[in-house]
Design an enzyme around this catalytic site. Structure first.
Site, PDB file in Angstrom:
ATOM      1  N   GLY A 268       0.940   4.947  -0.043  1.00 55.26           N
ATOM      2  CA  GLY A 268       0.047   6.077   0.184  1.00 55.26           C
ATOM      3  C   GLY A 268       0.682   7.420  -0.070  1.00 55.26           C
ATOM      4  CG  ASN A 269      -1.685  10.707  -0.770  1.00 56.51           C
ATOM      5  OD1 ASN A 269      -1.398  11.007  -1.920  1.00 56.51           O
ATOM      6  ND2 ASN A 269      -2.892  10.271  -0.427  1.00 56.51           N
ATOM      7  CB  THR A 270       1.948  10.457   4.538  1.00 53.51           C
ATOM      8  OG1 THR A 270       0.998   9.509   5.053  1.00 53.51           O
ATOM      9  CG2 THR A 270       1.221  11.746   4.171  1.00 53.51           C
TER      10      THR A 270
ATOM     11  CG  ASP B 206      -9.066   4.120   3.957  1.00 50.88           C
ATOM     12  OD1 ASP B 206      -8.461   4.039   5.041  1.00 50.88           O
ATOM     13  OD2 ASP B 206      -8.485   4.175   2.864  1.00 50.88           O
TER      14      ASP B 206
ATOM     15  N   GLY C  43     -10.526   5.294  -7.318  1.00 49.70           N
ATOM     16  CA  GLY C  43      -9.222   5.137  -6.697  1.00 49.70           C
ATOM     17  C   GLY C  43      -8.881   3.690  -6.421  1.00 49.70           C
TER      18      GLY C  43
ATOM     19  CE1 TYR D 128     -17.923   5.894  -7.605  1.00 51.70           C
ATOM     20  CE2 TYR D 128     -16.114   6.092  -9.180  1.00 51.70           C
ATOM     21  CZ  TYR D 128     -16.814   6.571  -8.083  1.00 51.70           C
ATOM     22  OH  TYR D 128     -16.415   7.743  -7.471  1.00 51.70           O
TER      23      TYR D 128
ATOM     24  CG  ASP E  46      -7.528   4.617  -2.148  1.00 52.06           C
ATOM     25  OD1 ASP E  46      -7.979   4.780  -3.301  1.00 52.06           O
ATOM     26  OD2 ASP E  46      -7.626   5.491  -1.256  1.00 52.06           O
ATOM     27  NE  ARG E  47     -13.871   5.549  -3.154  1.00 53.67           N
ATOM     28  CZ  ARG E  47     -14.774   6.297  -3.794  1.00 53.67           C
ATOM     29  NH1 ARG E  47     -14.398   7.123  -4.755  1.00 53.67           N
ATOM     30  NH2 ARG E  47     -16.057   6.186  -3.471  1.00 53.67           N
TER      31      ARG E  47
ATOM     32  CG  ASP F 292      -1.745   1.238   1.385  1.00 49.59           C
ATOM     33  OD1 ASP F 292      -1.850   2.001   0.411  1.00 49.59           O
ATOM     34  OD2 ASP F 292      -2.293   1.445   2.487  1.00 49.59           O
TER      35      ASP F 292
END
Length: 243
Positions: free
Chosen positions: A9-11, A117, A94, A87, A96-97, A7
């Site tokens: 992520g942004n950070t 989340d 996304g 969808y 992640d979703r 995973d």
């Protein structure tokens, strides 16, 4: 068979090692530390399949992983999925979703599931009892709300949240901002949950993400906190696409 789910992520980066669908270990940290850890990981495990879910800019990281000798797939809207996707714009959904809904499908097939989340953004994703993803909502996360108040005003400081309970009535600027962000987000989440519960019977609610543990103790009972839910979903997608 040993799978590696990453995973990005942004950070931060988080990964999980799965053996025969069982999560054996997890790690989370910075991108630079993740590179070192992944090299060390290959000294212990022979990775059969690896998949990366990236919400941050992962191009350099993927290049490094490949040069390190690890074959890796990057989850995208083109990846075959183990659930129906209703969808309207699946190409913009996304990744992640996608992984979170895959976990809901694996662990709660045949149930209505709302996955919350709580990370950089707070996402709400709903899979119905027919195992079809219907959509959800996206809202700013805790840190984003604090940062926005600081950056878009002239006088508000940059604050963060304390571990202690935050009173509704703030007695100074800092505590007033904390109340607005934390209690406001809790009220938002509880309101969204009430809407889903009033429209869908026997709803399973999952709370995950970096701020999930912090929020779970402040929310009402009936919510399952699962810190590795996204990794579980990634591993399920790996297994679903195994040759």
């Amino acid at each position: 068979m040993i799978n590696l789910a990453i995973d990005f992520g942004n950070t931060r980066v988080k990964y999980g090692v799965f053996q025969n669908s069982e999560l054996k270990l997890t790690w989370a940290g910075s991108v630079s530390d993740a590179k070192t850890k992944l090299v060390e990981l290959q000294e212990t495990y022979v990775i059969d399949k690896a998949m990366l879910c990236a919400t941050g800019n992962s191009k350099d990281f993927v290049t490094f992983v490949k040069k390190a000798g690890l074959s890796i797939e990057v989850l995208s809207s083109q990846t075959p999925l183990p659930f129906a996707n209703d969808y309207e714009t699946p190409q913009t959904l996304g990744v992640d979703r996608i992984a979170l809904v895959a976990a809901a499908q694996k662990l709660y097939s045949g149930n209505h599931v709302l996955v919350i989340d709580a990370g950089t953004c707070v996402t709400y994703d709903f899979k119905d009892a027919y195992d079809a993803y219907q959509g959800g909502a996206i809202a700013p996360g805790l840190h984003m709300r604090f940062k926005a108040m600081h950056e878009f005003t002239a006088g508000l400081p940059l604050v963060t949240y304390p571990e202690a309970e935050v009173p509704v009535i703030g007695k100074n600027t800092e505590s007033a901002m904390q109340s607005g962000v934390i209690n406001g987000l809790i009220a938002e989440i509880e309101g969204v949950i009430r809407w889903y519960q009033s429209n869908y019977e026997q709803l399973t609610i999952i709370l995950t993400g970096g701020d999930g543990l912090f929020l779970s103790s402040r929310l009402k009972n009936g919510i399952f906190a699962h810190s590795n839910f996204l990794l579980e979903g990634l591993n399920y997608i790996i297994e679903f696409n195994r040759d």
